[in-house]
Design a protein around this motif. Structure first.
Motif, PDB file in Angstrom:
ATOM      1  N   ILE A  72      42.405  60.348  43.736  1.00 54.64           N
ATOM      2  CA  ILE A  72      43.859  60.844  43.819  1.00 54.64           C
ATOM      3  C   ILE A  72      43.884  61.652  45.041  1.00 54.64           C
ATOM      4  O   ILE A  72      44.933  61.261  45.890  1.00 54.64           O
ATOM      5  N   GLN A  73      43.060  62.543  45.305  1.00 54.09           N
ATOM      6  CA  GLN A  73      42.967  63.497  46.543  1.00 54.09           C
ATOM      7  C   GLN A  73      42.930  62.554  47.910  1.00 54.09           C
ATOM      8  O   GLN A  73      43.768  62.622  48.834  1.00 54.09           O
ATOM      9  N   SER A  74      41.971  61.639  47.932  1.00 49.95           N
ATOM     10  CA  SER A  74      41.780  60.641  48.854  1.00 49.95           C
ATOM     11  C   SER A  74      42.994  59.795  49.243  1.00 49.95           C
ATOM     12  O   SER A  74      43.345  59.814  50.345  1.00 49.95           O
ATOM     13  N   HIS A  75      43.539  59.319  48.235  1.00 53.51           N
ATOM     14  CA  HIS A  75      44.757  58.592  48.426  1.00 53.51           C
ATOM     15  C   HIS A  75      45.954  59.370  48.793  1.00 53.51           C
ATOM     16  O   HIS A  75      46.625  58.924  49.722  1.00 53.51           O
ATOM     17  N   TRP A  76      46.210  60.474  48.238  1.00 52.60           N
ATOM     18  CA  TRP A  76      47.172  61.504  48.677  1.00 52.60           C
ATOM     19  C   TRP A  76      47.006  61.829  50.065  1.00 52.60           C
ATOM     20  O   TRP A  76      47.869  61.933  51.046  1.00 52.60           O
ATOM     21  N   ARG A  77      45.673  62.101  50.605  1.00 52.54           N
ATOM     22  CA  ARG A  77      45.519  62.444  51.787  1.00 52.54           C
ATOM     23  C   ARG A  77      45.707  61.101  52.922  1.00 52.54           C
ATOM     24  O   ARG A  77      46.417  61.401  53.927  1.00 52.54           O
ATOM     25  N   TRP A  78      45.414  60.381  52.411  1.00 58.09           N
ATOM     26  CA  TRP A  78      45.466  58.926  53.261  1.00 58.09           C
ATOM     27  C   TRP A  78      47.150  58.872  53.489  1.00 58.09           C
ATOM     28  O   TRP A  78      47.663  58.530  54.408  1.00 58.09           O
ATOM     29  N   HIS A  79      47.941  58.871  52.374  1.00 54.93           N
ATOM     30  CA  HIS A  79      49.253  58.702  52.333  1.00 54.93           C
ATOM     31  C   HIS A  79      49.883  60.064  53.340  1.00 54.93           C
ATOM     32  O   HIS A  79      50.878  59.495  53.861  1.00 54.93           O
ATOM     33  N   ALA A  80      49.513  61.012  53.193  1.00 56.07           N
ATOM     34  CA  ALA A  80      50.022  62.135  53.774  1.00 56.07           C
ATOM     35  C   ALA A  80      49.771  61.945  55.346  1.00 56.07           C
ATOM     36  O   ALA A  80      50.691  62.124  56.247  1.00 56.07           O
ATOM     37  N   SER A  81      48.682  61.355  55.639  1.00 53.24           N
ATOM     38  CA  SER A  81      48.351  61.270  57.011  1.00 53.24           C
ATOM     39  C   SER A  81      49.022  59.957  57.653  1.00 53.24           C
ATOM     40  O   SER A  81      49.566  60.024  58.661  1.00 53.24           O
ATOM     41  N   GLN A  82      49.603  59.044  56.891  1.00 56.50           N
ATOM     42  CA  GLN A  82      50.283  57.877  57.386  1.00 56.50           C
ATOM     43  C   GLN A  82      51.851  58.266  57.618  1.00 56.50           C
ATOM     44  O   GLN A  82      52.244  57.634  58.255  1.00 56.50           O
ATOM     45  N   THR A  83      52.201  59.334  56.747  1.00 52.80           N
ATOM     46  CA  THR A  83      53.704  59.497  56.775  1.00 52.80           C
ATOM     47  C   THR A  83      53.842  60.759  57.487  1.00 52.80           C
ATOM     48  O   THR A  83      55.024  61.237  57.375  1.00 52.80           O
ATOM     49  N   ARG A  84      52.745  61.438  58.035  1.00 57.63           N
ATOM     50  CA  ARG A  84      52.988  62.561  58.716  1.00 57.63           C
ATOM     51  C   ARG A  84      53.974  62.390  59.872  1.00 57.63           C
ATOM     52  O   ARG A  84      55.126  63.369  59.975  1.00 57.63           O
ATOM     53  N   GLY A  85      53.537  61.549  60.676  1.00 54.30           N
ATOM     54  CA  GLY A  85      54.612  61.412  61.821  1.00 54.30           C
ATOM     55  C   GLY A  85      55.562  60.044  61.129  1.00 54.30           C
ATOM     56  O   GLY A  85      54.919  59.122  61.659  1.00 54.30           O
ATOM     57  N   LEU A  86      56.809  60.299  61.047  1.00 55.09           N
ATOM     58  CA  LEU A  86      57.395  59.008  60.406  1.00 55.09           C
ATOM     59  C   LEU A  86      58.220  58.501  61.600  1.00 55.09           C
ATOM     60  O   LEU A  86      59.015  59.055  62.336  1.00 55.09           O
ATOM     61  N   ILE A  87      58.033  57.148  61.652  1.00 51.80           N
ATOM     62  CA  ILE A  87      58.820  56.472  62.844  1.00 51.80           C
ATOM     63  C   ILE A  87      60.158  55.621  62.028  1.00 51.80           C
ATOM     64  O   ILE A  87      59.774  54.985  61.258  1.00 51.80           O
ATOM     65  N   GLN A  88      61.324  56.071  62.556  1.00 54.44           N
ATOM     66  CA  GLN A  88      62.381  55.425  62.037  1.00 54.44           C
ATOM     67  C   GLN A  88      63.050  54.828  63.316  1.00 54.44           C
ATOM     68  O   GLN A  88      63.159  55.290  64.376  1.00 54.44           O
ATOM     69  N   GLY A  89      63.695  53.833  63.096  1.00 56.55           N
ATOM     70  CA  GLY A  89      64.413  52.981  64.366  1.00 56.55           C
ATOM     71  C   GLY A  89      65.059  51.719  63.907  1.00 56.55           C
ATOM     72  O   GLY A  89      65.063  51.299  62.620  1.00 56.55           O
ATOM     73  N   ARG A  90      65.636  51.099  64.913  1.00 56.27           N
ATOM     74  CA  ARG A  90      66.303  49.969  64.731  1.00 56.27           C
ATOM     75  C   ARG A  90      66.143  49.163  65.879  1.00 56.27           C
ATOM     76  O   ARG A  90      66.303  49.623  67.166  1.00 56.27           O
ATOM     77  N   TYR A  91      66.204  47.679  65.968  1.00 55.35           N
ATOM     78  CA  TYR A  91      66.350  46.877  66.955  1.00 55.35           C
ATOM     79  C   TYR A  91      67.297  45.789  66.850  1.00 55.35           C
ATOM     80  O   TYR A  91      67.563  45.453  65.912  1.00 55.35           O
ATOM     81  N   GLU A  92      67.839  45.430  68.061  1.00 55.00           N
ATOM     82  CA  GLU A  92      68.738  44.214  68.205  1.00 55.00           C
ATOM     83  C   GLU A  92      68.295  43.152  69.244  1.00 55.00           C
ATOM     84  O   GLU A  92      68.084  43.768  70.405  1.00 55.00           O
ATOM     85  N   VAL A  93      68.000  42.215  68.981  1.00 60.81           N
ATOM     86  CA  VAL A  93      67.825  41.251  70.181  1.00 60.81           C
ATOM     87  C   VAL A  93      69.253  40.318  70.339  1.00 60.81           C
ATOM     88  O   VAL A  93      69.664  39.798  69.262  1.00 60.81           O
TER      89      VAL A  93
END
Length: 107
Positions: A72-93
């Protein structure tokens, strides 16, 4: 004289019988103590085995819980490291150009 001889023979027989009864009582007591000692040794051995089995079961449950916590800790740490810098955006072509709007959130 015959009476005296019969009386002494009866007394000697009575003394021998008393001695024999006392010896039987001693032997019975020795057998009882030996049986009790054997029983207590067996019971103690059973208690030791039960304690070892219970310790093994408790250790196994602890190690399973520890392993689950580590997963559980390893999965939580992986999840936390993946979502630490959250990239939000939109694109339009469109036909002529690419419009890109990116917002990076650091938490």
């Amino acid at each position: 004289m015959v009476r005296w001889t019969l009386l002494h023979a009866a007394l000697r027989a009575w003394v021998i019988q008393c001695w024999w009864r006392s010896m039987q009582a001693k032997m019975l007591e020795q057998r009882r103590r030996l049986a009790l000692r054997l029983y207590t040794c067996q019971e103690w051995a059973v208690v030791k085995v039960q304690a070892q089995v219970r310790m093994w079961q408790a250790r196994r449950r602890f190690l399973q819980a520890h392993q689950a916590a580590c997963i559980i800790q390893s999965h939580w740490r992986w999840h936390a490291s993946q979502t630490r810098g959250l990239i939000q955006g939109r694109y339009e072509v469109t036909a002529s150009r690419l419009e890109l709007d990116i917002e990076i959130l650091m938490t």
